[in-house]
Design an enzyme around this catalytic site. Structure first.
Site, PDB file in Angstrom:
ATOM      1  N   CYS A 191       0.806  -1.221   0.000  1.00 46.86           N
ATOM      2  CA  CYS A 191       0.000   0.000   0.000  1.00 46.86           C
ATOM      3  C   CYS A 191       0.839   1.270   0.000  1.00 46.86           C
ATOM      4  O   CYS A 191       0.317   2.356  -0.267  1.00 46.86           O
ATOM      5  CB  CYS A 191      -0.942  -0.004   1.202  1.00 46.86           C
ATOM      6  SG  CYS A 191      -1.947  -1.505   1.327  1.00 46.86           S
ATOM      7  N   HIS A 341      -3.875   6.747   0.860  1.00 48.14           N
ATOM      8  CA  HIS A 341      -4.160   5.362   0.509  1.00 48.14           C
ATOM      9  C   HIS A 341      -5.566   5.024   0.990  1.00 48.14           C
ATOM     10  O   HIS A 341      -5.930   5.285   2.146  1.00 48.14           O
ATOM     11  CB  HIS A 341      -3.128   4.446   1.160  1.00 48.14           C
ATOM     12  CG  HIS A 341      -3.524   3.015   1.187  1.00 48.14           C
ATOM     13  ND1 HIS A 341      -3.942   2.331   0.062  1.00 48.14           N
ATOM     14  CD2 HIS A 341      -3.591   2.118   2.220  1.00 48.14           C
ATOM     15  CE1 HIS A 341      -4.239   1.085   0.394  1.00 48.14           C
ATOM     16  NE2 HIS A 341      -4.033   0.937   1.690  1.00 48.14           N
ATOM     17  N   ASN A 371      -9.974  -1.373  -0.661  1.00 38.40           N
ATOM     18  CA  ASN A 371      -8.529  -1.196  -0.544  1.00 38.40           C
ATOM     19  C   ASN A 371      -7.850  -1.904  -1.710  1.00 38.40           C
ATOM     20  O   ASN A 371      -7.760  -3.127  -1.739  1.00 38.40           O
ATOM     21  CB  ASN A 371      -8.054  -1.771   0.793  1.00 38.40           C
ATOM     22  CG  ASN A 371      -6.561  -1.624   1.019  1.00 38.40           C
ATOM     23  OD1 ASN A 371      -5.795  -1.365   0.098  1.00 38.40           O
ATOM     24  ND2 ASN A 371      -6.130  -1.800   2.253  1.00 38.40           N
TER      25      ASN A 371
END
Length: 415
Positions: A191, A341, A371
């Site tokens: 990430c 993020h 995500n």
């Protein structure tokens, strides 16, 4: 060479003999001398260059080189999985998921999820490729920037889920049809990967003379999700996003500052480690091989302590952005957009509150995609640019976090 604080240093023995004390290059236009900095104007010469030979006078060329973001693109799988779809797999529902995460839908690479019982819904069928998504996002970025694939000097594929153990970037280069065989390699930082990719691109441009660098964030975490664990399977989706970072004069520099960190102690809170197979001792008492050859290795599903990751993110991400803003000589009131993020809406809201950034200046598409790891920042950026939210000249504070544990931020200008 660049360190985690965005400070560039160069080994310039001849220059150091002529100019004392030692100097360093910060970003692309600042020189430091005993703690005092001064702006160096962009030109082919610097103070005292007339005393150097022609070859020596070209050494400080880093000072006159900047980089800017000039194109973006994104791509997602066609298969959309809603919270209601997940309720057919695990004990959950739309309200439970959306209240805790802000996620309502996610896109998933179909035909890639192994280990599901045959009784699971048929929407996990079909064929998709992460590499094709990454290439599609890259093509869109090149088209927006009006740059030909043959003019690409470097392809950075930021991913932790490559379709080849040796990396997916060369296949993207091949798909794009880059005839000059530019270097292409993967960056593995989950990430945080895209932010690291941006900084790496800047290093190649400022220090290596590269002109056009493709930075792609793409991940398919659905391949490593335990679809029987309602605490993790609700979070992740697949996708790809890309930007083209291009060389420019230093007065047009679009990467103002960055801040990067890692803490391996945090791996226990977020990891997907290789599974150790139980085998007999490889060597017997007489030196003969027993239990050889070993079984093929594979990686475990994502293991995450959600509470600890949340605490980590809301603590370190605002600090990192504040550090980067300070290096850039800016405050949170100077930025047009906060782009984090896309992990959890609660994390995004908490960081925005800490930085005193109003919600209308926060970019978020988490509800639609979940995500997507390294893809989340460029995916959200691309949608914001194409919708007209982000315009040329806007300043963005971007931050990634995760990867057991790695985090970083960058203050950039679009266009």
């Amino acid at each position: 060479m660049a360190n985690a604080s965005g400070l560039y240093t160069a080994t310039l023995p001849t220059v150091r003999r002529r100019f004392t004390p030692s100097t360093g290059i910060y970003r692309s236009g600042f020189w430091f001398s005993e703690g005092v900095s001064k702006r160096i104007m962009c030109s082919s010469t610097v103070e005292g260059a007339d005393k150097l030979s022609s070859s020596e006078s070209r050494v400080p060329r880093l000072v006159s080189r900047g980089c800017k973001l000039v194109g973006c693109g994104s791509a997602v799988p066609g298969l959309q999985i809603s919270n209601d779809d997940l309720s057919k797999i695990v004990d959950t529902n739309d309200e439970w998921i959306s209240v805790r995460t802000g996620i309502r839908n996610r896109r998933v690479l179909s035909g890639q999820i192994a280990g599901l019982p045959e009784t699971y819904p048929s929407f996990f069928t079909g064929k998709d490729s992460l590499t094709s998504l990454a290439a599609e996002a890259a093509k869109k970025a090149l088209e927006m920037a009006e740059v030909d694939p043959d003019d690409v000097d470097l392809v950075l594929m930021c991913t932790s889920t490559p379709e080849d153990l040796f990396g997916s970037a060369p296949q993207i280069q091949k798909t794009l049809g880059c005839k000059n065989n530019p270097l292409a390699y993967d960056i593995t930082a989950a990430c945080s990967g895209f932010v690291l990719g941006l900084v790496s691109a800047a290093c190649y441009i400022r220090g290596g003379g590269f002109k056009n660098v493709l930075v792609i964030g793409a991940d398919a975490l659905s391949r490593y999700v335990d679809w029987t664990d309602r605490g993790s399977c609700i979070l992740f989706g697949d996708g790809a996003g890309a930007v083209l970072v291009q060389a420019c004069d230093c007065e047009d520099d679009g990467l103002f500052a960055f801040d990067l960190h890692s803490d391996g102690e945090g791996q226990r809170h977020l990891r997907a480690t290789i599974m150790q197979n139980e085998v007999d001792h490889v060597l017997g008492t007489n030196g003969s091989a027993v239990g050889f050859p070993p079984k093929n290795s594979s990686y475990s599903c994502i293991q995450m302590n959600g509470k600890e990751v949340f605490r980590f993110a809301v603590r370190v991400v605002p600090q990192s952005i504040e550090y980067a803003l300070e290096k850039a000589g800016l405050t949170s009131s100077n930025i047009d957009w906060l782009l984090l993020h896309q992990a959890n809406q609660r994390i995004i809201d908490a960081v925005a509150t800490r930085l005193e950034v109003p919600s209308e200046r926060v970019l978020s598409n988490l509800a639609n995609y979940g995500n997507t790891s390294a893809a989340s920042i460029p995916l959200a950026l691309d949608e914001a640019v194409r919708s007209g939210k982000v315009q040329a000249g806007h300043t963005i504070a971007a931050a990634g976090f995760g990867a057991g544990l790695t985090w970083g931020s960058a203050i950039v200008r679009w266009g």
